[in-house]
Design a protein around this motif. Structure first.
Motif, PDB file in Angstrom:
ATOM      1  N   ARG A  94       0.845  -1.207   0.000  1.00  0.00           N
ATOM      2  CA  ARG A  94       0.000   0.000   0.000  1.00  0.00           C
ATOM      3  C   ARG A  94       0.880   1.257   0.000  1.00  0.00           C
ATOM      4  O   ARG A  94       0.640   2.192  -0.770  1.00  0.00           O
ATOM      5  N   ASP A  95       1.928   1.274   0.821  1.00  0.00           N
ATOM      6  CA  ASP A  95       2.823   2.433   0.856  1.00  0.00           C
ATOM      7  C   ASP A  95       3.583   2.589  -0.455  1.00  0.00           C
ATOM      8  O   ASP A  95       3.770   3.711  -0.939  1.00  0.00           O
ATOM      9  N   ARG A  96       4.015   1.475  -1.046  1.00  0.00           N
ATOM     10  CA  ARG A  96       4.713   1.551  -2.338  1.00  0.00           C
ATOM     11  C   ARG A  96       3.785   2.111  -3.417  1.00  0.00           C
ATOM     12  O   ARG A  96       4.201   2.923  -4.238  1.00  0.00           O
ATOM     13  N   MET A  97       2.535   1.683  -3.421  1.00  0.00           N
ATOM     14  CA  MET A  97       1.582   2.175  -4.419  1.00  0.00           C
ATOM     15  C   MET A  97       1.274   3.661  -4.200  1.00  0.00           C
ATOM     16  O   MET A  97       1.153   4.427  -5.157  1.00  0.00           O
ATOM     17  N   ARG A  98       1.169   4.070  -2.960  1.00  0.00           N
ATOM     18  CA  ARG A  98       0.911   5.477  -2.642  1.00  0.00           C
ATOM     19  C   ARG A  98       2.084   6.345  -3.126  1.00  0.00           C
ATOM     20  O   ARG A  98       1.881   7.397  -3.736  1.00  0.00           O
ATOM     21  N   SER A  99       3.310   5.887  -2.882  1.00  0.00           N
ATOM     22  CA  SER A  99       4.504   6.617  -3.318  1.00  0.00           C
ATOM     23  C   SER A  99       4.578   6.679  -4.840  1.00  0.00           C
ATOM     24  O   SER A  99       4.863   7.730  -5.419  1.00  0.00           O
ATOM     25  N   LEU A 100       4.295   5.555  -5.485  1.00  0.00           N
ATOM     26  CA  LEU A 100       4.321   5.509  -6.943  1.00  0.00           C
ATOM     27  C   LEU A 100       3.279   6.460  -7.528  1.00  0.00           C
ATOM     28  O   LEU A 100       3.549   7.196  -8.476  1.00  0.00           O
ATOM     29  N   SER A 101       2.102   6.459  -6.958  1.00  0.00           N
ATOM     30  CA  SER A 101       1.032   7.336  -7.431  1.00  0.00           C
ATOM     31  C   SER A 101       1.434   8.810  -7.314  1.00  0.00           C
ATOM     32  O   SER A 101       1.236   9.603  -8.241  1.00  0.00           O
ATOM     33  N   ALA A 102       2.038   9.176  -6.190  1.00  0.00           N
ATOM     34  CA  ALA A 102       2.476  10.561  -6.001  1.00  0.00           C
ATOM     35  C   ALA A 102       3.551  10.932  -7.015  1.00  0.00           C
ATOM     36  O   ALA A 102       3.546  12.045  -7.576  1.00  0.00           O
ATOM     37  N   ASP A 103       4.468  10.006  -7.289  1.00  0.00           N
ATOM     38  CA  ASP A 103       5.521  10.280  -8.266  1.00  0.00           C
ATOM     39  C   ASP A 103       4.946  10.430  -9.673  1.00  0.00           C
ATOM     40  O   ASP A 103       5.421  11.253 -10.459  1.00  0.00           O
ATOM     41  N   ILE A 104       3.928   9.650  -9.992  1.00  0.00           N
ATOM     42  CA  ILE A 104       3.285   9.773 -11.307  1.00  0.00           C
ATOM     43  C   ILE A 104       2.647  11.149 -11.448  1.00  0.00           C
ATOM     44  O   ILE A 104       2.796  11.817 -12.474  1.00  0.00           O
ATOM     45  N   VAL A 105       1.964  11.588 -10.405  1.00  0.00           N
ATOM     46  CA  VAL A 105       1.335  12.918 -10.438  1.00  0.00           C
ATOM     47  C   VAL A 105       2.402  14.000 -10.609  1.00  0.00           C
ATOM     48  O   VAL A 105       2.253  14.908 -11.433  1.00  0.00           O
ATOM     49  N   ASP A 106       3.493  13.904  -9.846  1.00  0.00           N
ATOM     50  CA  ASP A 106       4.568  14.896  -9.961  1.00  0.00           C
ATOM     51  C   ASP A 106       5.176  14.904 -11.356  1.00  0.00           C
ATOM     52  O   ASP A 106       5.475  15.967 -11.905  1.00  0.00           O
ATOM     53  N   THR A 107       5.363  13.726 -11.941  1.00  0.00           N
ATOM     54  CA  THR A 107       5.932  13.628 -13.284  1.00  0.00           C
ATOM     55  C   THR A 107       4.997  14.233 -14.323  1.00  0.00           C
ATOM     56  O   THR A 107       5.432  14.984 -15.207  1.00  0.00           O
ATOM     57  N   LEU A 108       3.713  13.922 -14.219  1.00  0.00           N
ATOM     58  CA  LEU A 108       2.748  14.482 -15.168  1.00  0.00           C
ATOM     59  C   LEU A 108       2.688  16.000 -15.070  1.00  0.00           C
ATOM     60  O   LEU A 108       2.659  16.700 -16.092  1.00  0.00           O
ATOM     61  N   ARG A 109       2.672  16.509 -13.859  1.00  0.00           N
ATOM     62  CA  ARG A 109       2.637  17.975 -13.688  1.00  0.00           C
ATOM     63  C   ARG A 109       3.884  18.623 -14.298  1.00  0.00           C
ATOM     64  O   ARG A 109       3.792  19.651 -14.967  1.00  0.00           O
ATOM     65  N   ALA A 110       5.034  18.019 -14.041  1.00  0.00           N
ATOM     66  CA  ALA A 110       6.280  18.585 -14.568  1.00  0.00           C
ATOM     67  C   ALA A 110       6.277  18.578 -16.093  1.00  0.00           C
ATOM     68  O   ALA A 110       6.587  19.593 -16.720  1.00  0.00           O
ATOM     69  N   THR A 111       5.932  17.447 -16.686  1.00  0.00           N
ATOM     70  CA  THR A 111       5.979  17.360 -18.149  1.00  0.00           C
ATOM     71  C   THR A 111       4.915  18.237 -18.802  1.00  0.00           C
ATOM     72  O   THR A 111       5.163  18.821 -19.856  1.00  0.00           O
ATOM     73  N   GLN A 112       3.768  18.374 -18.164  1.00  0.00           N
ATOM     74  CA  GLN A 112       2.733  19.256 -18.709  1.00  0.00           C
ATOM     75  C   GLN A 112       3.167  20.714 -18.694  1.00  0.00           C
ATOM     76  O   GLN A 112       2.738  21.509 -19.522  1.00  0.00           O
ATOM     77  N   ASN A 113       4.037  21.054 -17.746  1.00  0.00           N
ATOM     78  CA  ASN A 113       4.525  22.425 -17.639  1.00  0.00           C
ATOM     79  C   ASN A 113       5.889  22.617 -18.300  1.00  0.00           C
ATOM     80  O   ASN A 113       6.539  23.644 -18.097  1.00  0.00           O
ATOM     81  N   GLY A 114       6.324  21.610 -19.073  1.00  0.00           N
ATOM     82  CA  GLY A 114       7.566  21.741 -19.804  1.00  0.00           C
ATOM     83  C   GLY A 114       8.816  21.631 -18.949  1.00  0.00           C
ATOM     84  O   GLY A 114       9.894  22.033 -19.377  1.00  0.00           O
TER      85      GLY A 114
END
Length: 121
Positions: A52-72
């Protein structure tokens, strides 16, 4: 019940000696509705504690990556570090595994065909 709940439930049951690993993997694979093969379910059961903790961490990293790439912007450094750590941990877990799972790929495929109705036309 969410898949993570099922993984924890069956993992605890195996650890407590209430179910065999193989039976728990069969039940988890069926409960996942095609999301996990028998071997995948067995691996999830083996690694249930902390999932559960690994999935929560992975999910947060995915969100951070998407935000970064969307903002160039480049992928954040903490995401790169986390991904390296995840890869190393996964390799270590794979190397630690024992050979007590005696199912061949053909047996796994046969089990899947018997238990899952897949329309793959």
């Amino acid at each position: 019940m969410a898949l993570i709940d099922d993984i924890e439930f069956y993992g605890r049951a195996v650890d407590a000696g209430e179910l065999t690993r193989q039976r728990a993997a069969e039940l988890l694979s069926r409960a996942s509705r095609g999301g996990l093969t028998l071997a995948g379910a067995a691996t999830a059961i083996d690694e249930w504690d902390g999932t559960r903790d690994r999935m929560r961490s992975l999910s947060a990293d995915i969100v951070d990556t998407l935000r970064a790439t969307q903002n160039g912007r480049p992928i954040p450094d903490h995401v790169k570090r986390n991904n390296r750590a995840r890869t190393l941990a996964s390799l270590r877990r794979s190397l630690r595994k024992t050979d007590d799972w005696d199912e061949t790929p053909a047996e796994a495929a046969a089990w899947d065909r018997r238990h899952f109705d897949r329309d793959e036309d």
